[in-house]
Write a protein that holds these residues in place. Structure first.
Motif, PDB file in Angstrom:
ATOM      1  N   ARG A 297     -82.160 -35.299  11.818  1.00 56.34           N
ATOM      2  CA  ARG A 297     -81.744 -34.376  10.759  1.00 56.34           C
ATOM      3  C   ARG A 297     -80.325 -33.866  11.006  1.00 56.34           C
ATOM      4  NH1 ARG A 297     -83.873 -29.402  11.157  1.00 56.34           N
ATOM      5  NH2 ARG A 297     -85.656 -30.391  12.173  1.00 56.34           N
ATOM      6  N   LEU A 298     -80.047 -33.530  12.256  1.00 54.30           N
ATOM      7  CA  LEU A 298     -78.710 -33.046  12.590  1.00 54.30           C
ATOM      8  C   LEU A 298     -77.659 -34.134  12.375  1.00 54.30           C
ATOM      9  CD1 LEU A 298     -76.636 -31.134  13.743  1.00 54.30           C
ATOM     10  CD2 LEU A 298     -77.370 -31.750  16.040  1.00 54.30           C
ATOM     11  N   VAL A 299     -77.942 -35.317  12.855  1.00 56.56           N
ATOM     12  CA  VAL A 299     -76.986 -36.421  12.696  1.00 56.56           C
ATOM     13  C   VAL A 299     -76.751 -36.679  11.213  1.00 56.56           C
ATOM     14  CG1 VAL A 299     -76.639 -38.893  13.047  1.00 56.56           C
ATOM     15  CG2 VAL A 299     -77.525 -37.490  14.907  1.00 56.56           C
ATOM     16  N   ARG A 300     -77.826 -36.664  10.431  1.00 58.84           N
ATOM     17  CA  ARG A 300     -77.695 -36.884   8.990  1.00 58.84           C
ATOM     18  C   ARG A 300     -76.851 -35.802   8.339  1.00 58.84           C
ATOM     19  NH1 ARG A 300     -82.813 -38.953   7.332  1.00 58.84           N
ATOM     20  NH2 ARG A 300     -82.795 -41.222   7.557  1.00 58.84           N
ATOM     21  N   ARG A 301     -77.041 -34.569   8.811  1.00 59.71           N
ATOM     22  CA  ARG A 301     -76.278 -33.478   8.229  1.00 59.71           C
ATOM     23  C   ARG A 301     -74.784 -33.640   8.530  1.00 59.71           C
ATOM     24  NH1 ARG A 301     -77.554 -27.081   8.965  1.00 59.71           N
ATOM     25  NH2 ARG A 301     -79.456 -27.885   9.867  1.00 59.71           N
ATOM     26  N   LEU A 302     -74.494 -34.061   9.748  1.00 59.04           N
ATOM     27  CA  LEU A 302     -73.097 -34.270  10.116  1.00 59.04           C
ATOM     28  C   LEU A 302     -72.500 -35.429   9.318  1.00 59.04           C
ATOM     29  CD1 LEU A 302     -73.330 -33.800  13.988  1.00 59.04           C
ATOM     30  CD2 LEU A 302     -72.377 -32.222  12.303  1.00 59.04           C
ATOM     31  N   ILE A 303     -73.279 -36.487   9.145  1.00 61.44           N
ATOM     32  CA  ILE A 303     -72.806 -37.622   8.346  1.00 61.44           C
ATOM     33  C   ILE A 303     -72.474 -37.158   6.937  1.00 61.44           C
ATOM     34  CG2 ILE A 303     -73.547 -39.757   7.220  1.00 61.44           C
ATOM     35  CD1 ILE A 303     -75.122 -40.411   9.782  1.00 61.44           C
ATOM     36  N   GLN A 304     -73.401 -36.400   6.367  1.00 60.65           N
ATOM     37  CA  GLN A 304     -73.210 -35.933   5.000  1.00 60.65           C
ATOM     38  C   GLN A 304     -71.947 -35.085   4.880  1.00 60.65           C
ATOM     39  OE1 GLN A 304     -76.618 -33.868   3.572  1.00 60.65           O
ATOM     40  NE2 GLN A 304     -76.058 -34.053   1.399  1.00 60.65           N
ATOM     41  N   ARG A 305     -71.731 -34.264   5.903  1.00 58.55           N
ATOM     42  CA  ARG A 305     -70.566 -33.395   5.850  1.00 58.55           C
ATOM     43  C   ARG A 305     -69.264 -34.175   5.991  1.00 58.55           C
ATOM     44  NH1 ARG A 305     -70.544 -27.710   8.656  1.00 58.55           N
ATOM     45  NH2 ARG A 305     -72.581 -27.990   7.715  1.00 58.55           N
ATOM     46  N   LEU A 306     -69.252 -35.147   6.875  1.00 58.05           N
ATOM     47  CA  LEU A 306     -68.018 -35.881   7.143  1.00 58.05           C
ATOM     48  C   LEU A 306     -67.748 -36.970   6.115  1.00 58.05           C
ATOM     49  CD1 LEU A 306     -68.346 -36.299  11.015  1.00 58.05           C
ATOM     50  CD2 LEU A 306     -67.025 -34.602   9.759  1.00 58.05           C
ATOM     51  N   ASP A 307     -68.774 -37.334   5.368  1.00 59.09           N
ATOM     52  CA  ASP A 307     -68.658 -38.505   4.499  1.00 59.09           C
ATOM     53  C   ASP A 307     -68.019 -38.183   3.163  1.00 59.09           C
ATOM     54  OD1 ASP A 307     -68.824 -41.129   3.996  1.00 59.09           O
ATOM     55  OD2 ASP A 307     -70.909 -41.140   3.370  1.00 59.09           O
TER      56      ASP A 307
END
Lengths: 178, 178
Positions: A167-177
């Motif tokens: 979930r954390l990794v996905r959240r970071l991806i979403q933010r950076l993407d």
DNA sequence: TCGAATTTGTCAGCATGCTGTCATCTAGCC
DNA sequence: GGCTAGATGACAGCATGCTGACAAATTCGA
């Protein structure tokens, strides 16, 4: 393997972190903050770099007998999950990579007989990528080594930690993407 | 952005996961298991690949005005934390990379005046890497953009999640690194 | 002390992924 | 229908990281 690496600790001055309650305090006169979150995040970033390299190496070694590499099973996995085939830019969008990078991989895989380019009724130039019989066979062999590998690497890890981390990794991806 | 990517979902057959209590059951006749952990782990692997690419791009963009790149601030950060200097293979060990890859980066950074190779009393050939004044200046500028970036990207993330994720990533690194 | 094993610098080749560019094709809007 | 914006294929160049190989330096044990 980063900020607390033994190779580094031997020669490093421990940052003089001054904690006041839950907040942090400037140190070493440069105005920077040794806040816990900052340290955690930067350590996480470096660890992701390191893990990425190890996963690529592990993925390559695991599938070298199948004529695959990490870059190839990323592609073959996406294609195998699609029913009607995907275009090269479509694969790239799923993987979050450039279409040129995917194109180079698929061209080699096509030459190796793992995939074929089939006519796309929706588009004259942008062909559909499909698995050949050899490609399907490779995918099944991939699964036979990859599934036990996945289970082996998670057998002593609580599922809640996997979920939290994903979930954390996905959240970071979403933010950076964006 | 992987197994549940919208680009993929549109053209994918949902895997017929058969759950029995907490265990899983073979599906689609190929003997593979759609266990939750397997799916979570493979999704995590693909997400780490994706996050790695985004972090590299973000790190490059964030520091392009400083004459740095992701590869360079990895090195400059390690050197800055060391007191007596580090050899190139030493930096490589901290970062978990090949000494050749680090050597190539440091050679360019030396040519750009960010670091210098100083004599190593412990070793005749293996020189010590030290920051020049320009390098120290770049490191401080790096911190000035990197620290707010780290805090910005974690401001709405509980510290417990960061700790859990970092611990998991570290555990995977330790397992794959041996 | 001496010799073997390890570490290091250096050069080479390769894989992966990025961006830029340009021509061509598709899709959407007037 | 026609025109423009976006998507795509193809080619090029570049950055990063890996491995292999070889000679030189270091380290360690007999």
């Amino acid at each position: 393997m980063a900020l607390n690496d033994p190779n580094l600790q031997r020669v490093v001055t421990r940052p003089t972190v001054v904690r006041v309650g839950n907040s942090a305090v400037p140190v070493s006169g440069n105005g920077s903050l040794h806040s816990p979150k900052r340290m955690l995040f930067l350590d996480l970033v470096l660890s992701v770099f390191r893990l990425n390299g190890l996963l690529v190496a592990e993925g390559d070694a695991m599938t070298e007998g199948l004529g695959l590499t990490s870059a190839r099973w990323k592609v073959i996995g996406v294609v195998a999950l699609s029913t009607a085939g995907l275009t090269v830019p479509g694969i790239a969008r799923v993987l979050g990579q450039s279409r040129q990078a995917v194109q180079r991989i698929t061209d080699v895989m096509a030459k190796d007989g793992l995939i074929t380019y089939e006519p796309n009724p929706k588009h004259k130039r942008s062909l559909l990528v499909l698995l050949t019989e050899e490609g399907k066979s490779a995918y099944h062999e991939l699964r036979e080594v990859q599934d036990p590998w996945a289970l082996r690497n998670t057998e002593d890890i609580p599922i809640e930690e996997l979920e939290t981390s994903l979930r954390l990794v996905r959240r970071l991806i979403q933010r950076l993407d964006k």
